[in-house]
Write a protein that holds these residues in place. Structure first.
Motif, PDB file in Angstrom:
ATOM      1  N   GLY A   1     -58.297  72.943 -60.864  1.00  0.00           N
ATOM      2  CA  GLY A   1     -57.962  73.220 -59.379  1.00  0.00           C
ATOM      3  C   GLY A   1     -58.067  74.447 -59.089  1.00  0.00           C
ATOM      4  O   GLY A   1     -58.824  75.336 -59.707  1.00  0.00           O
ATOM      5  N   SER A   2     -57.338  74.942 -58.208  1.00  0.00           N
ATOM      6  CA  SER A   2     -57.452  76.355 -57.776  1.00  0.00           C
ATOM      7  C   SER A   2     -56.665  77.386 -58.077  1.00  0.00           C
ATOM      8  O   SER A   2     -55.483  77.219 -58.365  1.00  0.00           O
ATOM      9  CB  SER A   2     -57.086  76.370 -56.081  1.00  0.00           C
ATOM     10  OG  SER A   2     -57.877  75.541 -55.399  1.00  0.00           O
ATOM     11  N   VAL A   3     -57.338  78.401 -58.366  1.00  0.00           N
ATOM     12  CA  VAL A   3     -56.799  79.656 -58.996  1.00  0.00           C
ATOM     13  C   VAL A   3     -57.297  80.817 -58.136  1.00  0.00           C
ATOM     14  O   VAL A   3     -58.366  81.097 -57.835  1.00  0.00           O
ATOM     15  CB  VAL A   3     -57.342  79.713 -60.434  1.00  0.00           C
ATOM     16  CG1 VAL A   3     -56.703  81.218 -60.922  1.00  0.00           C
ATOM     17  CG2 VAL A   3     -56.724  78.823 -61.525  1.00  0.00           C
ATOM     18  N   THR A   4     -56.086  81.464 -57.685  1.00  0.00           N
ATOM     19  CA  THR A   4     -56.433  82.800 -56.774  1.00  0.00           C
ATOM     20  C   THR A   4     -55.854  83.846 -57.723  1.00  0.00           C
ATOM     21  O   THR A   4     -54.982  84.094 -58.196  1.00  0.00           O
ATOM     22  CB  THR A   4     -55.725  82.688 -55.347  1.00  0.00           C
ATOM     23  OG1 THR A   4     -55.931  81.500 -54.755  1.00  0.00           O
ATOM     24  CG2 THR A   4     -56.092  84.030 -54.602  1.00  0.00           C
TER      25      THR A   4
ATOM     26  N   HIS B   1     -50.672  86.031 -64.894  1.00  0.00           N
ATOM     27  CA  HIS B   1     -51.208  85.342 -65.750  1.00  0.00           C
ATOM     28  C   HIS B   1     -52.795  85.912 -65.663  1.00  0.00           C
ATOM     29  O   HIS B   1     -53.308  86.290 -64.783  1.00  0.00           O
ATOM     30  CB  HIS B   1     -51.276  84.023 -65.574  1.00  0.00           C
ATOM     31  CG  HIS B   1     -49.845  83.217 -65.516  1.00  0.00           C
ATOM     32  ND1 HIS B   1     -49.435  83.024 -66.806  1.00  0.00           N
ATOM     33  CD2 HIS B   1     -49.239  82.909 -64.716  1.00  0.00           C
ATOM     34  CE1 HIS B   1     -48.074  82.505 -66.271  1.00  0.00           C
ATOM     35  NE2 HIS B   1     -48.320  82.109 -65.120  1.00  0.00           N
ATOM     36  N   ASP B   2     -53.367  86.082 -66.690  1.00  0.00           N
ATOM     37  CA  ASP B   2     -54.739  86.507 -66.717  1.00  0.00           C
ATOM     38  C   ASP B   2     -55.550  84.967 -67.358  1.00  0.00           C
ATOM     39  O   ASP B   2     -54.938  84.234 -68.057  1.00  0.00           O
ATOM     40  CB  ASP B   2     -55.195  87.506 -68.055  1.00  0.00           C
ATOM     41  CG  ASP B   2     -54.749  88.772 -67.550  1.00  0.00           C
ATOM     42  OD1 ASP B   2     -54.618  89.030 -66.394  1.00  0.00           O
ATOM     43  OD2 ASP B   2     -54.366  89.622 -68.474  1.00  0.00           O
ATOM     44  N   TRP B   3     -56.490  84.940 -66.677  1.00  0.00           N
ATOM     45  CA  TRP B   3     -57.403  83.618 -66.860  1.00  0.00           C
ATOM     46  C   TRP B   3     -58.593  83.837 -67.508  1.00  0.00           C
ATOM     47  O   TRP B   3     -59.435  84.647 -66.955  1.00  0.00           O
ATOM     48  CB  TRP B   3     -57.706  82.690 -65.307  1.00  0.00           C
ATOM     49  CG  TRP B   3     -56.376  82.275 -64.915  1.00  0.00           C
ATOM     50  CD1 TRP B   3     -55.522  82.777 -64.250  1.00  0.00           C
ATOM     51  CD2 TRP B   3     -56.107  80.809 -65.125  1.00  0.00           C
ATOM     52  NE1 TRP B   3     -54.526  81.735 -63.897  1.00  0.00           N
ATOM     53  CE2 TRP B   3     -54.605  80.615 -64.340  1.00  0.00           C
ATOM     54  CE3 TRP B   3     -56.583  79.890 -65.773  1.00  0.00           C
ATOM     55  CZ2 TRP B   3     -53.849  79.635 -64.248  1.00  0.00           C
ATOM     56  CZ3 TRP B   3     -55.926  78.480 -65.616  1.00  0.00           C
ATOM     57  CH2 TRP B   3     -54.666  78.341 -64.861  1.00  0.00           C
ATOM     58  N   VAL B   4     -59.091  83.420 -68.618  1.00  0.00           N
ATOM     59  CA  VAL B   4     -60.463  83.445 -69.155  1.00  0.00           C
ATOM     60  C   VAL B   4     -60.998  82.178 -68.692  1.00  0.00           C
ATOM     61  O   VAL B   4     -60.482  80.949 -68.828  1.00  0.00           O
ATOM     62  CB  VAL B   4     -60.453  83.567 -70.675  1.00  0.00           C
ATOM     63  CG1 VAL B   4     -61.974  83.429 -71.038  1.00  0.00           C
ATOM     64  CG2 VAL B   4     -59.855  85.005 -71.151  1.00  0.00           C
TER      65      VAL B   4
ATOM     66  N   ALA C   1     -54.116  86.938 -62.108  1.00  0.00           N
ATOM     67  CA  ALA C   1     -53.548  86.230 -61.134  1.00  0.00           C
ATOM     68  C   ALA C   1     -52.039  86.379 -61.317  1.00  0.00           C
ATOM     69  O   ALA C   1     -51.370  86.214 -62.187  1.00  0.00           O
ATOM     70  CB  ALA C   1     -53.819  84.795 -61.054  1.00  0.00           C
ATOM     71  N   GLY C   2     -51.301  86.066 -60.115  1.00  0.00           N
ATOM     72  CA  GLY C   2     -49.734  86.362 -60.209  1.00  0.00           C
ATOM     73  C   GLY C   2     -49.594  84.971 -59.327  1.00  0.00           C
ATOM     74  O   GLY C   2     -49.901  84.774 -58.124  1.00  0.00           O
ATOM     75  N   ASP C   3     -48.268  84.523 -59.697  1.00  0.00           N
ATOM     76  CA  ASP C   3     -47.623  83.369 -58.839  1.00  0.00           C
ATOM     77  C   ASP C   3     -46.488  83.278 -58.963  1.00  0.00           C
ATOM     78  O   ASP C   3     -45.678  84.117 -59.676  1.00  0.00           O
ATOM     79  CB  ASP C   3     -48.354  81.828 -59.102  1.00  0.00           C
ATOM     80  CG  ASP C   3     -48.297  81.537 -60.419  1.00  0.00           C
ATOM     81  OD1 ASP C   3     -47.428  82.064 -61.159  1.00  0.00           O
ATOM     82  OD2 ASP C   3     -49.008  80.515 -60.841  1.00  0.00           O
TER      83      ASP C   3
ATOM     84  N   GLY D   1     -49.756  83.601 -71.194  1.00  0.00           N
ATOM     85  CA  GLY D   1     -48.377  83.602 -70.955  1.00  0.00           C
ATOM     86  C   GLY D   1     -47.914  82.484 -70.947  1.00  0.00           C
ATOM     87  O   GLY D   1     -47.169  81.873 -70.217  1.00  0.00           O
ATOM     88  N   ALA D   2     -48.353  81.271 -71.770  1.00  0.00           N
ATOM     89  CA  ALA D   2     -47.837  80.000 -71.592  1.00  0.00           C
ATOM     90  C   ALA D   2     -46.416  79.957 -71.990  1.00  0.00           C
ATOM     91  O   ALA D   2     -45.833  80.807 -72.944  1.00  0.00           O
ATOM     92  CB  ALA D   2     -48.773  78.810 -72.133  1.00  0.00           C
TER      93      ALA D   2
END
Length: 183
Positions: free
Chosen positions: A63-66, A88-91, A81-83, A181-182
């Motif tokens: 989906g969407s990741v900002t 979290h870091d996304w690869v 990204a932070g929520d 960070g899961a």
């Protein structure tokens, strides 16, 4: 007005018409060349110009990741990204990116990229595995696997899941993104 003045006025008018035709033709040629050159621009080169900028990515199976584009390579990118759930870091596998909002209008041609950008997705996943931290792998079909990355092969990675320490092999072709960070 004498015939000489009328003749010079006619020549001036013809010259103005010729200049206007030349300018219109030149504008069309420049526009055509611009279109032809833009065909060389890749999504990765637009993302490279967006390093440091906040973008919203539409990712297959996620989906969407900002977040902020931190690093771009030929076939993957790193987004911070932070929520409400934290930072979290996304690869992200570049081929799983279907939309980008907020990208730079510029592009950085691949010849200007650092040699480090040639490191493949496996290199990025090996760094996560070396850290030994939990992560959440998102696959293109929408499924998710929570665990710790183990070894990373040429076209797959091992994810050790749960308390039973079940090992799941995940093909890079099915991989969409990994979130740090899961758990």
């Amino acid at each position: 007005m004498g015939w000489e003045d009328e003749l010079f006025a006619l020549f001036d008018d013809l010259e103005d018409q010729a200049s206007a035709l030349y300018a219109a033709e030149r504008d069309l040629e420049v526009a055509d060349r611009s279109r032809a050159e833009y065909r060389q621009v890749t999504l990765s080169s637009r993302l490279m110009a967006s390093v440091g900028d906040e973008v919203t990515l539409g990712i297959l199976g996620v989906g969407s990741v900002t977040g902020t584009v931190e690093r771009v390579a030929a076939d993957w990118l790193l987004v911070s990204a932070g929520d409400h759930a934290g930072h979290h870091d996304w690869v992200v596998d570049r081929t799983a990116v279907v939309t980008v909002e907020g990208a730079s209008d510029r592009a950085v041609p691949e010849v200007a990229w650092s040699p480090l950008t040639r490191l493949g997705l496996g290199s990025a996943l090996r760094r996560i595995a070396d850290a030994g931290e939990p992560c959440l792998l998102h696959l293109r079909d929408g499924s998710r696997h929570d665990g710790v990355l183990g070894r990373v092969g040429a076209d797959f990675c091992e994810l050790v899941e749960g308390e039973r320490r079940r090992t799941v092999l995940i093909a890079f072709s099915a991989f969409a993104a990994a979130r740090s960070g899961a758990r």
